[in-house]
Design a protein around this motif. Structure first.
Motif, PDB file in Angstrom:
ATOM      1  N   UNK A  47      24.136  38.466  35.618  1.00  0.00           N
ATOM      2  CA  UNK A  47      24.543  37.140  35.153  1.00  0.00           C
ATOM      3  C   UNK A  47      26.061  37.049  35.162  1.00  0.00           C
ATOM      4  N   UNK A  48      26.582  36.122  35.937  1.00  0.00           N
ATOM      5  CA  UNK A  48      28.025  35.922  36.005  1.00  0.00           C
ATOM      6  C   UNK A  48      28.361  34.521  35.517  1.00  0.00           C
ATOM      7  N   UNK A  49      29.262  34.456  34.552  1.00  0.00           N
ATOM      8  CA  UNK A  49      29.685  33.169  34.020  1.00  0.00           C
ATOM      9  C   UNK A  49      31.112  32.875  34.424  1.00  0.00           C
ATOM     10  N   UNK A  50      32.054  33.343  33.604  1.00  0.00           N
ATOM     11  CA  UNK A  50      33.467  33.061  33.855  1.00  0.00           C
ATOM     12  C   UNK A  50      33.943  33.602  35.197  1.00  0.00           C
ATOM     13  N   UNK A  51      33.312  34.686  35.673  1.00  0.00           N
ATOM     14  CA  UNK A  51      33.703  35.241  36.972  1.00  0.00           C
ATOM     15  C   UNK A  51      33.476  34.238  38.093  1.00  0.00           C
ATOM     16  N   UNK A  52      32.592  33.267  37.857  1.00  0.00           N
ATOM     17  CA  UNK A  52      32.341  32.216  38.851  1.00  0.00           C
ATOM     18  C   UNK A  52      33.033  30.919  38.449  1.00  0.00           C
ATOM     19  N   UNK A  53      32.649  30.352  37.278  1.00  0.00           N
ATOM     20  CA  UNK A  53      33.184  29.024  36.951  1.00  0.00           C
ATOM     21  C   UNK A  53      34.659  29.050  36.593  1.00  0.00           C
TER      22      UNK A  53
ATOM     23  N   UNK B  11      18.716  39.731  41.539  1.00  0.00           N
ATOM     24  CA  UNK B  11      19.088  38.324  41.690  1.00  0.00           C
ATOM     25  C   UNK B  11      20.449  38.069  41.048  1.00  0.00           C
ATOM     26  N   UNK B  12      21.103  37.013  41.525  1.00  0.00           N
ATOM     27  CA  UNK B  12      22.373  36.587  40.954  1.00  0.00           C
ATOM     28  C   UNK B  12      22.154  35.298  40.173  1.00  0.00           C
ATOM     29  N   UNK B  13      22.600  35.304  38.929  1.00  0.00           N
ATOM     30  CA  UNK B  13      22.448  34.147  38.048  1.00  0.00           C
ATOM     31  C   UNK B  13      23.823  33.645  37.656  1.00  0.00           C
ATOM     32  N   UNK B  14      24.034  32.348  37.794  1.00  0.00           N
ATOM     33  CA  UNK B  14      25.283  31.758  37.322  1.00  0.00           C
ATOM     34  C   UNK B  14      25.031  31.161  35.945  1.00  0.00           C
ATOM     35  N   UNK B  15      25.864  31.529  34.987  1.00  0.00           N
ATOM     36  CA  UNK B  15      25.789  30.970  33.637  1.00  0.00           C
ATOM     37  C   UNK B  15      26.816  29.855  33.537  1.00  0.00           C
TER      38      UNK B  15
ATOM     39  N   UNK C 293      38.375  29.511  43.140  1.00  0.00           N
ATOM     40  CA  UNK C 293      37.420  29.025  44.134  1.00  0.00           C
ATOM     41  C   UNK C 293      36.039  29.540  43.733  1.00  0.00           C
ATOM     42  N   UNK C 294      35.290  28.782  42.928  1.00  0.00           N
ATOM     43  CA  UNK C 294      33.996  29.251  42.434  1.00  0.00           C
ATOM     44  C   UNK C 294      33.005  29.591  43.541  1.00  0.00           C
TER      45      UNK C 294
ATOM     46  N   UNK D 285      18.058  41.538  32.556  1.00  0.00           N
ATOM     47  CA  UNK D 285      19.293  40.966  33.063  1.00  0.00           C
ATOM     48  C   UNK D 285      20.446  41.523  32.252  1.00  0.00           C
ATOM     49  N   UNK D 286      21.631  41.516  32.835  1.00  0.00           N
ATOM     50  CA  UNK D 286      22.839  41.954  32.143  1.00  0.00           C
ATOM     51  C   UNK D 286      23.840  40.808  32.161  1.00  0.00           C
ATOM     52  N   UNK D 287      24.316  40.453  30.963  1.00  0.00           N
ATOM     53  CA  UNK D 287      25.268  39.348  30.838  1.00  0.00           C
ATOM     54  C   UNK D 287      26.361  39.734  29.860  1.00  0.00           C
ATOM     55  N   UNK D 288      27.591  39.607  30.300  1.00  0.00           N
ATOM     56  CA  UNK D 288      28.702  39.935  29.414  1.00  0.00           C
ATOM     57  C   UNK D 288      29.746  40.750  30.134  1.00  0.00           C
ATOM     58  N   UNK D 289      30.561  40.096  30.940  1.00  0.00           N
ATOM     59  CA  UNK D 289      31.613  40.808  31.664  1.00  0.00           C
ATOM     60  C   UNK D 289      31.234  41.226  33.070  1.00  0.00           C
ATOM     61  N   UNK D 290      30.149  40.663  33.623  1.00  0.00           N
ATOM     62  CA  UNK D 290      29.786  40.981  35.013  1.00  0.00           C
ATOM     63  C   UNK D 290      30.804  40.328  35.933  1.00  0.00           C
ATOM     64  N   UNK D 291      31.410  41.146  36.778  1.00  0.00           N
ATOM     65  CA  UNK D 291      32.387  40.640  37.743  1.00  0.00           C
ATOM     66  C   UNK D 291      32.299  41.451  39.028  1.00  0.00           C
TER      67      UNK D 291
END
Length: 210
Positions: free
Chosen positions: A184-190, A2-6, A194-195, A162-168
């Motif tokens: 888990x993707x955070x900054x790579x999305x937000x 699954x893809x999770x947006x943080x 173009x998020x 889950x893996x969170x921390x630099x996923x791009x």
């Protein structure tokens, strides 16, 4: 997988604006700890009301009062709630008990835990839904940080992780190949220009969608 947006933004309005662009491409919506601290659990209720068919994850990072804090978040509409793996076993067990009452799940975040492999085995015995192998923003900013260490810990995990921390876009295939159930993707999305396009591109890289 699954893809999770943080969502590490600081207002409900900004979170909902972002989700208008990315929600269709993600499976799990994570409301970050700073966002919940700023807006309270009302942001969980607002997002769940707007996206009732999405999994809403309240990243509480609970360290004490596990049953109480988990119960609060589940009542607000969360499907998943995080506790810190560094918390005492009684705190984690209390949160797990609250999750069972609501038929929801607890995610144990191993941020700051040095012996991740040992703690993951203990967390499985405590009945958590899954673990999050997580490097925080401060750790990622340190010289020499590599997501590879998280993936190494995941390969030995006998529990969904889950893996969170630099996923791009460059690393998400490696995350999936390591056996992660959630990327888990955070900054790579937000943080993208173009998020929506960024979230769509990340999802397209997942070979076996959850």
């Amino acid at each position: 997988m699954k893809l999770q947006v943080a969502i590490d933004l600081l207002s409900t309005k900004d979170a909902l604006t972002l989700l208008e662009k990315v929600a269709e491409h993600v499976d799990i919506i994570e409301l970050g700890t700073p966002l919940i601290k700023q807006e309270g659990l009302a942001v969980v209720t607002a997002v769940k009301a707007a996206y009732p068919n999405k999994i809403v994850f309240a990243d509480m990072k609970t360290m004490d009062a596990g049953a109480l804090e988990a119960d609060m978040a589940f009542k607000a509409g969360a499907d998943l709630v995080s506790v810190l793996a560094a918390a005492g076993d009684s705190t984690i067990s209390g949160a797990v008990d609250a999750a069972k009452k609501h038929n929801k799940g607890i995610v144990a975040d191993v941020i700051g835990v040095l012996d991740k492999a040992t703690r993951v085995k203990q967390l499985k015995a405590l009945g958590v839904h899954s673990v999050e192998l997580h490097a925080g923003l401060d750790e990622q900013a340190q010289a020499g940080y590599s997501i590879s260490k998280l993936l190494e810990a995941g390969r030995g995990a006998d529990i969904p992780f889950a893996v969170a921390g630099g996923v791009n876009l460059d690393r998400i295939t490696e995350v999936e190949d390591a056996g992660a159930s959630v990327a888990v993707a955070g900054a790579a999305i937000y943080g993208a220009a173009d998020p929506g396009a960024a979230a769509k591109a990340l999802r397209a890289k997942i070979k076996n969608l959850g």
